[in-house]
Design an enzyme around this catalytic site. Structure first.
Site, short mmCIF file in Angstrom:
data_model
loop_
_atom_site.label_atom_id
_atom_site.label_comp_id
_atom_site.label_asym_id
_atom_site.label_seq_id
_atom_site.Cartn_x
_atom_site.Cartn_y
_atom_site.Cartn_z
N LYS A 49 3.02 65.76 17.87
CA LYS A 49 3.52 66.96 17.18
C LYS A 49 4.93 66.70 16.67
O LYS A 49 5.69 65.98 17.31
CB LYS A 49 3.48 68.17 18.09
CG LYS A 49 2.06 68.67 18.31
CD LYS A 49 2.04 69.98 19.08
CE LYS A 49 0.59 70.36 19.38
NZ LYS A 49 0.50 71.49 20.33
N LYS A 54 9.80 62.50 20.20
CA LYS A 54 10.88 63.42 20.57
C LYS A 54 10.35 64.75 21.10
O LYS A 54 11.03 65.43 21.87
CB LYS A 54 11.77 63.70 19.37
CG LYS A 54 12.55 62.50 18.88
CD LYS A 54 13.86 62.36 19.63
CE LYS A 54 14.72 61.23 19.05
NZ LYS A 54 15.94 61.02 19.85
N THR A 76 20.90 72.61 19.63
CA THR A 76 21.25 71.19 19.56
C THR A 76 21.86 70.90 18.19
O THR A 76 21.78 71.72 17.27
CB THR A 76 20.03 70.28 19.81
OG1 THR A 76 20.49 68.98 20.16
CG2 THR A 76 19.12 70.19 18.58
N SER A 79 20.24 65.63 12.98
CA SER A 79 19.74 65.58 11.62
C SER A 79 18.31 65.06 11.62
O SER A 79 17.71 64.87 10.58
CB SER A 79 20.60 64.65 10.77
OG SER A 79 20.60 63.36 11.35
N GLY A 181 19.67 56.00 20.87
CA GLY A 181 20.46 56.48 21.99
C GLY A 181 19.93 56.00 23.32
O GLY A 181 20.60 56.08 24.34
N GLY A 183 16.98 57.01 24.85
CA GLY A 183 16.14 57.93 25.61
C GLY A 183 14.71 57.44 25.76
O GLY A 183 14.14 57.45 26.85
N ALA A 209 22.70 48.11 13.65
CA ALA A 209 23.03 49.14 14.65
C ALA A 209 22.69 48.56 16.02
O ALA A 209 21.87 49.09 16.75
CB ALA A 209 22.26 50.43 14.38
N ASN A 307 7.87 60.08 10.45
CA ASN A 307 8.47 60.97 9.46
C ASN A 307 9.27 60.19 8.42
O ASN A 307 10.29 59.59 8.74
CB ASN A 307 9.37 61.99 10.16
CG ASN A 307 8.54 62.95 11.01
OD1 ASN A 307 7.46 63.36 10.60
ND2 ASN A 307 9.02 63.27 12.19
#
Lengths: 327, 327
Positions: A49, A54, A76, A79, A181, A183, A209, A307
């Site tokens: 979903k 996330k 939160t 972007s 990050g 997670g 990055a 996405n």
């Protein structure tokens, strides 16, 4: 709040979110196995979903908070996919959600957040403006801030992707996942090593990055300055929390170039006919580039999301394969 | 060769090709159900080998020919998915394949045919040049010509997609599929009415290549002149064979505009995160456009293929959903 995470917390998270999430499929592709020289198992969080893993973390964070803390809703700044994920997680529990977004966020992300009924507050595209915007919103509304990755319940939620993968196909030799990050990779580590302590865990980052690689190699958090990559989900730096989890679990972090990311993304689109976003392609690129280190082994790859802005794709003309006779 | 097709031939085709094809999944999507006001069941032939249902028919045609007829291999003229399908079907049986293709065919299609080891002969982009090129190749090589749709074994092969769909989910109220030469829709009709004689069968065509609609409505084959549509798999006209099958089985043929095709394609890509080609989107567009005629009903949609040129996609900027507050 939990102090340190283990497999029990991950199983609890899986129970919490089970009524809300998609149990995503694990797909295979002969063509890509052949290219990589591996047995690849793709955990398809692009079908989750909101189009990304996330939603697992956001959903678990919302489910884990006591009801009386939630009356004012959640907030939160993001972007990206976390904003849409939190918006939907709140919507499903009938709670208000507040999202602070940079004005220049992609329209598709704005639409997703609006579509799930969240309140958007636009801000300038600096971290400072986002944090100030969030502070204002939290003060005005009393909403609870849900950080996209520096949050144990979020990490426990993200861990459920790897848990499902390994519950379904059994032990793999390796798991690769992208690192932003941290997670997703933190959760993946806790689930995988909780089930099979000898599994090899590899994070993959864009060269533009590569803060997590530099952080892990140097033994301290080195924040990312001026990230430059198409993988727009991987721009952020590790937190102390995700750094400490990744330091304990990862064998290494590999890096891949922009060209390798686009190439991997194109291969998945063309061969598997599924849409993955550049951040997900980072892990696939790692499997292609470093496949010879694991030749023939079973490698789980978390396809983190799907996405993309369809009017801004990075694909050039199809290269020519070979000449043929002409009449 | 079979005279008229029935369910028994379709079951036989399914047995023939079962070792070679992918049993493709049937996917659902709440978001698209909601948009269309239907219960949609998508048969995902975009995940079929070579990325299209065409592999079913080509594979059955190759499997059905007696071995002594096949020594010299098979041949066809095609700029599209049938060429790749026949190339792979021959390759899997260790037979030579000869494909006559227009020079201006998309590179991705050329690569596919070359990749499966077929011999390509390039010709000019006229039907006359293709037919002459094929005649020459057949004379020189002794290969057997396999027509892309005017061929009972090919049609029986295409029918197995609907057979799998209905064997898996049971009776639907309606099936919609795109119509080009009519091979897929003919096979779908025979499978569906063989199992459930009362099912409603709807073909869908682009407005810019609506020869089948005009043919069915006028009771005779009206060839397509100057087709103009993004749905590059639907440019051909019906044959007498497919016309006669469709006349007996179809309730109607609907047409959709270019904008509706692109819009449907975009919805499937964005919501389902799967890649379908414009020809497949034609059937989805039909379901969206005429959904109110079947409100709440179960509608099977054959997603015929997923082969697109990634550097030539038709998507414009994402439209804005709604305003939000600004800070």
């Amino acid at each position: 709040m939990i102090d340190t995470l283990n497999l029990r917390h991950v199983r609890l998270a899986a129970e919490n979110i089970q009524p809300f999430i998609h149990h995503t499929p694990v797909l295979r592709c002969n063509g890509l196995d052949h290219l990589a020289g591996l047995q690849l198992f793709f955990k398809c969080e692009n079908f989750q979903k909101v189009g990304a893993f996330k939603f697992r973390g956001a959903c678990n964070a919302v489910c884990s908070l006591p009801k009386e803390k939630l009356r004012q809703g959640v907030a939160t700044h993001s972007s990206g996919n976390h904003a849409a994920a939190l918006a939907l997680a709140a919507h499903l529990q009938d709670l208000p959600a507040y999202v602070v977004m940079p004005e220049n966020s992609p329209q598709v992300k704005k639409n997703a957040v609006v579509g799930y009924g969240a309140h958007i507050t636009y801000c300038q595209a600096t971290l400072q403006a986002r944090e100030q915007g969030l502070k204002n919103v939290v003060e005005e509304t009393g909403a609870v801030f849900i950080h996209p990755f520096d949050h144990l319940d979020v990490i426990a939620g993200q861990a459920t992707a790897a848990l499902e993968l390994l519950d379904e196909i059994g032990k793999t030799d390796v798991i690769m996942a992208p690192v932003g990050g941290g997670g997703l990779m933190s959760g993946t580590s806790i689930a995988a090593h909780g089930l099979f302590p000898s599994m090899r865990l590899i994070g993959v980052e864009p060269e533009g990055a590569d803060d997590a690689m530099r952080s892990i190699h140097s033994g301290r958090v080195i924040p990312q300055t001026n990230p430059h990559t198409i993988a727009d989900g991987l721009l952020t730096s590790l937190s102390e929390l995700t750094f400490s989890i990744l330091s304990r679990h990862l064998e290494d972090i590999y890096t891949v170039s922009e060209e390798e990311i686009v190439d991997a993304m194109r291969h998945v689109w063309e061969r598997m006919k599924i849409i993955i976003e550049p951040s997900a392609a980072v892990a696939v690129a790692g499997a292609f580039k470093f496949g010879q280190r694991f030749r023939g082994k079973k490698v789980g790859v978390i396809l983190s999301g799907g996405n993309v802005q369809l009017d801004r794709l990075p694909f050039g003309p199809q290269p020519k394969l070979e000449a043929a006779s002409k009449e």
